[in-house]
Write a protein that holds these residues in place. Sequence first.
Motif, PDB file in Angstrom:
ATOM      1  N   ARG A   1      -0.285   9.523   2.124  1.00  0.00           N
ATOM      2  CA  ARG A   1      -1.000   8.831   3.198  1.00  0.00           C
ATOM      3  C   ARG A   1      -0.017   8.057   4.064  1.00  0.00           C
ATOM      4  O   ARG A   1       1.079   7.685   3.611  1.00  0.00           O
ATOM      5  N   ASN A   2      -0.401   7.820   5.287  1.00  0.00           N
ATOM      6  CA  ASN A   2       0.351   6.965   6.186  1.00  0.00           C
ATOM      7  C   ASN A   2      -0.200   5.549   6.112  1.00  0.00           C
ATOM      8  O   ASN A   2      -1.400   5.337   5.920  1.00  0.00           O
ATOM      9  N   VAL A   3       0.678   4.572   6.278  1.00  0.00           N
ATOM     10  CA  VAL A   3       0.277   3.167   6.327  1.00  0.00           C
ATOM     11  C   VAL A   3       0.835   2.581   7.612  1.00  0.00           C
ATOM     12  O   VAL A   3       2.046   2.614   7.849  1.00  0.00           O
ATOM     13  N   ILE A   4      -0.071   2.056   8.436  1.00  0.00           N
ATOM     14  CA  ILE A   4       0.303   1.537   9.754  1.00  0.00           C
ATOM     15  C   ILE A   4      -0.044   0.056   9.820  1.00  0.00           C
ATOM     16  O   ILE A   4      -1.200  -0.327   9.599  1.00  0.00           O
TER      17      ILE A   4
ATOM     18  N   MET B   1       0.816  -1.211   0.000  1.00  0.00           N
ATOM     19  CA  MET B   1       0.000   0.000   0.000  1.00  0.00           C
ATOM     20  C   MET B   1       0.850   1.262   0.000  1.00  0.00           C
ATOM     21  O   MET B   1       0.472   2.276  -0.588  1.00  0.00           O
ATOM     22  N   VAL B   2       1.992   1.203   0.665  1.00  0.00           N
ATOM     23  CA  VAL B   2       2.929   2.338   0.619  1.00  0.00           C
ATOM     24  C   VAL B   2       3.344   2.606  -0.826  1.00  0.00           C
ATOM     25  O   VAL B   2       3.338   3.756  -1.306  1.00  0.00           O
ATOM     26  N   GLU B   3       3.695   1.554  -1.528  1.00  0.00           N
ATOM     27  CA  GLU B   3       4.130   1.723  -2.925  1.00  0.00           C
ATOM     28  C   GLU B   3       2.973   2.117  -3.841  1.00  0.00           C
ATOM     29  O   GLU B   3       3.147   2.896  -4.778  1.00  0.00           O
ATOM     30  N   ALA B   4       1.774   1.584  -3.571  1.00  0.00           N
ATOM     31  CA  ALA B   4       0.611   1.981  -4.374  1.00  0.00           C
ATOM     32  C   ALA B   4       0.350   3.476  -4.232  1.00  0.00           C
ATOM     33  O   ALA B   4       0.062   4.169  -5.228  1.00  0.00           O
ATOM     34  N   ALA B   5       0.467   3.993  -2.997  1.00  0.00           N
ATOM     35  CA  ALA B   5       0.271   5.424  -2.773  1.00  0.00           C
ATOM     36  C   ALA B   5       1.354   6.242  -3.477  1.00  0.00           C
ATOM     37  O   ALA B   5       1.070   7.291  -4.080  1.00  0.00           O
ATOM     38  N   ARG B   6       2.588   5.762  -3.437  1.00  0.00           N
ATOM     39  CA  ARG B   6       3.689   6.486  -4.096  1.00  0.00           C
ATOM     40  C   ARG B   6       3.475   6.571  -5.594  1.00  0.00           C
ATOM     41  O   ARG B   6       3.630   7.635  -6.200  1.00  0.00           O
ATOM     42  N   HIS B   7       3.100   5.462  -6.198  1.00  0.00           N
ATOM     43  CA  HIS B   7       2.899   5.453  -7.650  1.00  0.00           C
ATOM     44  C   HIS B   7       1.725   6.339  -8.073  1.00  0.00           C
ATOM     45  O   HIS B   7       1.729   6.897  -9.172  1.00  0.00           O
ATOM     46  N   GLN B   8       0.732   6.465  -7.211  1.00  0.00           N
ATOM     47  CA  GLN B   8      -0.453   7.250  -7.555  1.00  0.00           C
ATOM     48  C   GLN B   8      -0.386   8.686  -7.040  1.00  0.00           C
ATOM     49  O   GLN B   8      -1.335   9.453  -7.221  1.00  0.00           O
ATOM     50  N   GLY B   9       0.726   9.030  -6.403  1.00  0.00           N
ATOM     51  CA  GLY B   9       0.900  10.393  -5.912  1.00  0.00           C
ATOM     52  C   GLY B   9      -0.024  10.753  -4.769  1.00  0.00           C
ATOM     53  O   GLY B   9      -0.435  11.909  -4.632  1.00  0.00           O
TER      54      GLY B   9
END
Length: 642
Positions: free
Chosen positions: A143-146, A132-140
Amino acid sequence: MSTGPETPLLDTVRTPADLRALSDDQLPQLAEELRAELVDAVSQTGGHLGAGLGVVELTIAIHHVFNTPHDRLIFDVGHQCYPHKILTGRRDRIRTLRKENGLSGFTKRAESEYDPFGAAHSSTSISAGLGMVEAARHQGIARNVISVIGDGAMSAGMAYEAMNNAGHMDARQIVILNDNDMSIAPPTGAMSAYLARLVSGRTYIGLREAAKQFSKRMPKFIQDKARKTEEYTRTFFSGGTLFEELGFFYVGPIDGHNLNHLLPILRNARDAEVGPILIHAVTQKGKGYAPAEQAADKYHGVAKFDVITGAQAKAKPNAPSYTKVFGQALVQEAEHDDRVVAITAAMPSGTGVDIFEKAFPDRTYDVGIAEQHAVTFAGGLAADGMKPFAAIYSTFLQRAYDQVVHDVAIQKLPVRFPIDRAGFVGADGQTHAGSFDIAYLGCLPGFVIMAAGDEAELKHMVRTATEYDEGPLAFRYPRGEGVGVEMPERGEVLEIGRGRIMREGGKVAILSLGGRLKHALLAAERLDGFGLPATVADARFAKPLDTALIEQLARNHELLITVEEGSIGGFGSFVAQHLFNEGLLDNGLKYRSLFLPDRFMDQASPDRMYEVAGLDADGIVKAVFGALGREEIAQEGGASIA
């Protein structure tokens, strides 16, 4: 009937947005009320209590500090998610936990937007979080992932594989280690909390990053010495060297029940511009409920109980459980053969290995939540002459399939696999159902697969497994009580690949594999009333098939029905293939296979699940009449018919 505890502050919190509107000073009261609500709810439904009580403050603090559901909160395993469910819009349904059409006992994507990843098997949260961290990075997306993972789940290699990957990528991920059992390093009060706040704060992290950038201009040997000095200085006071070596910035240990410690550290982690962070929070299972604090093991998973006394309401069994029969039978065989050893992957009581351990502690191995290791470890034992029984639930053995194939089956090593929880398991639902093992083991060359039709048969199969040394062998049995048959003094050695006829009939033959045998016999009794006396056979073996028995049933009956507590592609498919190969379907034989539905089924009582699946006596009778063209009697049976 309980009217529930007084919860005036909790009553104002329907979603985490309401929680975030509260002041820090109000949160201790909220924790007290949430804990009372949790105890009252689980007393009525049963379920996982101890772990949830242990994360009340932690759950409140996370939702208070982070912007869920935009920020992703992933719980490992799911045992600790009940407080989370209460705070995320599901309080009005919390007393339907683990019931038919009710809330799942685990996190579930289809249930709420606050459950971004389903969890019921252990040690997945860090991997999912990294994705999910990488999904957020690719989509700009900012967000935090805990990921919240328990210390027990950290015994699985998958958790370290994910941490190693996250550390290598320098991913901005927050992992909270909920240390509620083995207590990797105990918190040391105010000094520990002060140091944790210090090293997680912006000033320290800013100076650390500046030093890292400066050191890059220095020769490499100076860079290495500076890094090691910083790590040593910090971890000398706080521990966590292992996590640092994996690339995580370690914070802790901290008191996971002290909101004055949790809130500033979570805020620091939220605001820090660094790579992966691991926060080590020490909590207590059963916190705040005296019976659960005093007996954490008994209150991990509970039946309905009296809130005041803590006494659990459990029905008196009419017959011994299959799990108990297995454990006692294995002890008996070990008394005759000192090469018998037992292996469990963190489930001693669930598999009956705890019974064996009491008799033979030196011959018992609990390897932690590490099914892959358990299987290969068993292979090593078998390769050098021991007789290992790797007792693993059907659903958990899936996690070690490559090891079963490569390290056991290909080498023809005589590892014995007692497979508990075959078929439906009731309240634990789709994630724990033992649906696929016949299919995924049956395709492996040289594998012997047995399934117990009753508790006496299970005892015979333990003895048979002990004596069989030709290659890998599995025997499966359901959760719950046996059917009440007379038990032998000691199990007998069964002839490999030979079933048994239970009763003789005429037009119809029912060939049962495993725990549906009782219902196959009941169905035959009902068919008698319609003038259709049925033969019932217990296959005993899914592999090798009793081909002589199958051919006898096929040639002497108009209809042959197989019944199993497994998925499509299992026993019924093996029988159909043999019938086809031998041309036995060319002579007018009607053949039907009853198996688990080709879908993942939500929780209900096991009896209800088998009713819906058409695998109870009524379902078998309906399938018989449907196959014979007697639709007026068959009506609309729920059976999965191939």
